[in-house]
Design a protein around this motif. Structure first.
Motif, short mmCIF file in Angstrom:
data_model
loop_
_atom_site.label_atom_id
_atom_site.label_comp_id
_atom_site.label_asym_id
_atom_site.label_seq_id
_atom_site.Cartn_x
_atom_site.Cartn_y
_atom_site.Cartn_z
N TRP A 120 1.92 6.46 -7.05
CA TRP A 120 1.01 7.55 -7.38
C TRP A 120 1.68 8.91 -7.24
CZ3 TRP A 120 -0.70 11.22 -3.73
CH2 TRP A 120 -1.67 12.10 -4.19
N THR A 164 -5.34 -4.46 -2.93
CA THR A 164 -4.08 -4.99 -2.39
C THR A 164 -4.26 -5.48 -0.95
OG1 THR A 164 -2.77 -3.54 -3.80
CG2 THR A 164 -1.69 -4.42 -1.85
N ILE A 165 -4.97 -4.70 -0.15
CA ILE A 165 -5.19 -5.09 1.25
C ILE A 165 -6.01 -6.37 1.33
CG2 ILE A 165 -6.40 -4.41 3.36
CD1 ILE A 165 -5.54 -1.53 2.76
N LEU A 225 2.39 1.61 -3.38
CA LEU A 225 1.40 2.09 -4.34
C LEU A 225 1.21 3.60 -4.20
CD1 LEU A 225 -0.42 0.74 -6.47
CD2 LEU A 225 -2.26 0.71 -4.78
N PHE A 226 1.23 4.08 -2.95
CA PHE A 226 1.15 5.52 -2.72
C PHE A 226 2.38 6.22 -3.31
CE2 PHE A 226 1.83 9.28 0.06
CZ PHE A 226 0.67 9.97 -0.27
N GLY A 240 -5.26 0.11 -3.90
CA GLY A 240 -4.88 -0.07 -2.50
C GLY A 240 -5.85 -0.96 -1.75
N VAL A 300 0.84 -1.21 0.00
CA VAL A 300 0.00 0.00 0.00
C VAL A 300 0.87 1.25 0.00
CG1 VAL A 300 -1.55 1.37 1.44
CG2 VAL A 300 -2.08 -1.02 0.97
N PHE A 301 1.93 1.26 0.82
CA PHE A 301 2.83 2.42 0.83
C PHE A 301 3.56 2.55 -0.50
CE2 PHE A 301 2.08 2.65 5.34
CZ PHE A 301 2.35 3.97 5.66
N TYR A 306 -5.68 4.35 -8.07
CA TYR A 306 -4.71 3.98 -7.05
C TYR A 306 -5.40 3.63 -5.73
CZ TYR A 306 -1.00 5.54 -10.15
OH TYR A 306 -0.14 5.66 -11.22
N LEU A 307 -6.46 4.37 -5.40
CA LEU A 307 -7.21 4.06 -4.19
C LEU A 307 -7.87 2.69 -4.31
CD1 LEU A 307 -8.17 4.98 -1.43
CD2 LEU A 307 -10.08 6.16 -2.54
#
Length: 657
Positions: free
Chosen positions: A120, A353-354, A116-117, A350, A113-114, A346-347
């Protein structure tokens, strides 16, 4: 004419000081040691006030103690929620009887997640850097502690940013608020954190919440200052445009001013993140846990390897949060059309992904918890290096230490302890008058006198002696390195990585090798302070030299000046204001580190603050902390005034910093 007047004023001031000093304590004892009848019992007043707040202060419907406990409970809610997601999982019950009903997010989910951030905000390169930092945390067994630290940062930073932004807006809108708040912000930034841990513990209780409150006090002032400055620098044309389209005051602020000042505001956000990470070890002393507690535990057992790994884990977290915040500030979003997933890819990625990570974690335990058998450690290696140095070079180290102690430290300490407080206060007032006028003279003289009349003069002189020697060595090391790095771009690339790492390493990490090599005492404290405080001297020297107008350098070459003459007579002279600001920051770093070196046997104001913490004496701690703050404020104001005068002489205008 002005130069002759300066020489005359300083000649008279120094002559009066020498007469007072030579008269000695026998002739004028009150000028060397404040009589007991003149001493202000500030510590007793502060302790009594704290007890009144805790036991008697009331707002009618509830007491002040109930109010602070309510604030603690409000802060505790988001902290426990984030901590449950990242580290402990969601629990039912209390203490050892608690049962986990939902596990925390798997390490794979958090890391991706980080990343992916990062993708972005800054592209593939940033995403790879984020993954590399999280891989370090995993491989070296720092994941659980890092998640506890990250939980406190993710709560403290939004609160610090929101509070600093609100206060900064008030300061920007109302100059009288700015004038009233500025001294408070100065004290918040210069009083050692140890000094206000005791009242925070008394009012908010022991635990992570108190640590978050302490972090907010430490980290919020830069956001306030940056907000006020960023809003003030928004061009008038943008404000005029907002008025032309009929914006209300609220719309003008949130839709015109704040977006226009976004780049500046993100600098403040970055500062809040970095200062919050600087607090993690001190916060661990009052129940925060995490990486800070690991570093503190390593310091207590002098386990340099374990402390270094935990310190580097803090550096890894700092790199992730710093790069992500900077990239997010630079990113300019473009509106997207279509479904929610198309508008927010991207959201959506995320969330997916979780979900995938959670499902994988249920099937593959190694995805949920990194196996202990896969953990690496270099702790033993680093500890053995220090041990090898001790075994093979003990005599040389002791000889060098004793030479510096006997020939530099001890004589300078005795010199400062023998100075009359009245004469020193007078000289500081004269310096303030010549550099900044009567207002600065009154401030410098008054603050020095307050240190004396609160009974802190002797310990303050020991603090000044340690700080002064450490700053001198830091500048002697840092300025030449800065000169070399400014001339060679490749060297500067390497030096910048080194000083960035040194600046983000927790200050406690510097104590361990110093104690292991030099034992406890003033020399050990000096070594740790120099290692911690050398960074700004390098950074500001490079900044000043790189900022010199190339046309002036070319003019010097055209006149036949040698490389040394160009450096000494053009570059260094024009870079002097920035070098002075680097000196100012070096002093601030040294003072903040000196409080921590109280753990290795110094007998200065830092020790007084630390003793007050161990005895839960808020008055004693705050008075000693205020004395440190007064020293910092005097140095800061005088050096800034000197830098302004230097810029004026060189025709460079006001300093940016």
């Amino acid at each position: 004419m002005a130069r002759g007047r300066d020489i005359a004023v300083w000649g008279l001031a120094l002559a009066a000081f020498l007469l007072l000093w030579l008269a000695g304590a026998a002739a004028l004892p009150w000028a060397f040691e404040v009589p007991k009848g003149w001493t202000v019992p500030a510590a007793r007043w502060i302790t009594a006030f704290t007890k009144w707040l805790l036991n008697d202060a009331t707002f009618g419907l509830f007491t002040f103690a109930e109010f602070t406990r309510f604030i603690a409970a409000v802060i505790d809610l988001p902290y426990r929620f984030v901590l449950s997601i990242l580290s402990t999982g969601f629990l039912e019950g209390q203490g050892s009887a608690a049962v986990q009903i939902l596990p925390p997010l798997p390490w794979l989910g958090v890391a991706l997640v980080f990343a992916l951030f990062g993708l972005w905000a800054g592209g593939a390169g940033l995403a790879v850097l984020v993954l590399a930092c999280f891989a370090f945390l995993l491989l070296f067994g720092q994941w659980q502690s890092a998640m506890v630290t990250l939980a406190s940062i993710l709560v403290a930073v939004p609160l610090g940013v929101a509070g600093g932004l609100a206060l900064g807006v008030l300061c920007w809108r109302h100059p009288w608020v700015s004038r009233g708040v500025r001294p408070v912000l100065d004290l918040m930034q210069t009083i050692p954190v140890f000094a206000y841990l005791v009242p925070i513990l008394i009012l908010f209780g022991f635990g992570p919440t108190a640590a978050v409150v302490a972090t907010l006090i430490y980290a919020m002032p830069p956001m306030t200052r940056v907000t006020e400055l960023a809003l003030a620098r928004v061009p008038d044309e943008i404000q005029d445009l907002g008025r032309m389209v009929g914006c209300t005051p609220r719309q003008m602020l949130w839709r015109v001013m704040v977006p226009s000042a976004r780049d500046g505001l993100m600098v403040g956000v970055n500062q809040v993140i970095m200062l919050s990470l600087n607090m993690v070890i001190i916060a661990s002393m009052i129940g925060a846990g995490g990486l800070g507690f690991d570093v503190l535990a390593a310091l207590r057992t002098l386990d340099f390897g374990a402390g270094l790994e935990a310190g580097l884990a803090i550096v890894a977290l700092a790199i992730v949060l710093d790069r992500l915040s900077q990239a997010a500030a630079r990113r300019r979003g473009e509106p997207r059309a279509g479904t929610w997933v198309a508008r927010h890819p991207y959201l959506a990625g995320g969330v997916a992904t979780i979900l995938v990570a959670v499902l994988l974690g249920l099937a593959v335990p190694a995805v949920r918890d990194w196996p202990a058998a896969w953990v690496l450690s270099t702790g033993t290696f680093w500890s053995r290096i220090v041990e090898w140095i001790n075994v093979n070079y003990f005599d040389a180290i002791e000889a060098g230490k004793n030479a510096v102690l006997l020939n530099i430290l001890v004589p300078f300490k005795r010199l400062l302890l023998g100075l009359p407080w009245l004469g020193v206060s007078g000289l500081l007032a004269v310096a303030g008058w010549r550099l900044g006028g009567w207002r600065l003279a009154a401030l410098a003289g008054m603050l020095a006198t307050l240190i004396a009349v609160t009974g802190q003069w002797e310990k303050a002189m020991i603090t000044v002696y340690l700080c002064g020697i450490s700053v001198l060595f830091a500048m002697l090391i840092g300025v030449p390195i800065g000169i070399l790095a400014a001339e060679r771009e490749r060297l500067w690339t390497v030096v910048r990585v080194v000083i960035d790492t040194l600046q983000t390493l927790p200050s406690f990490v510097y104590l361990m090798p110093a104690v292991m090599l030099f034992r406890v005492g003033d020399f050990t404290a000096m070594i740790a302070v120099v290692a911690y405080a050398v960074v700004p001297s390098v950074r500001y020297t490079v900044l000043g030299l790189k900022g010199v107008d190339p046309r002036l350098i070319e003019a010097g070459r055209a006149m036949g000046a040698t490389g040394w003459q160009i450096l000494a007579r053009i570059k260094l002279r024009l870079a002097l204001p920035e070098i002075l600001l680097g000196l100012n920051q070096t002093i601030m770093f040294a003072l903040s580190m000196l409080v921590i070196t109280a753990l290795v046997g110094t007998r200065d104001l830092g020790q007084e603050v630390y003793i007050a913490l161990t005895k839960a004496d808020p008055g004693r701690g705050l008075v000693a902390g205020l004395a440190v703050a007064f020293i910092a404020i005097i140095a800061d104001r005088l050096i800034h005034a000197g830098a302004r005068a230097a810029r004026a002489r060189l025709g460079l205008g006001e300093a940016a910093g």
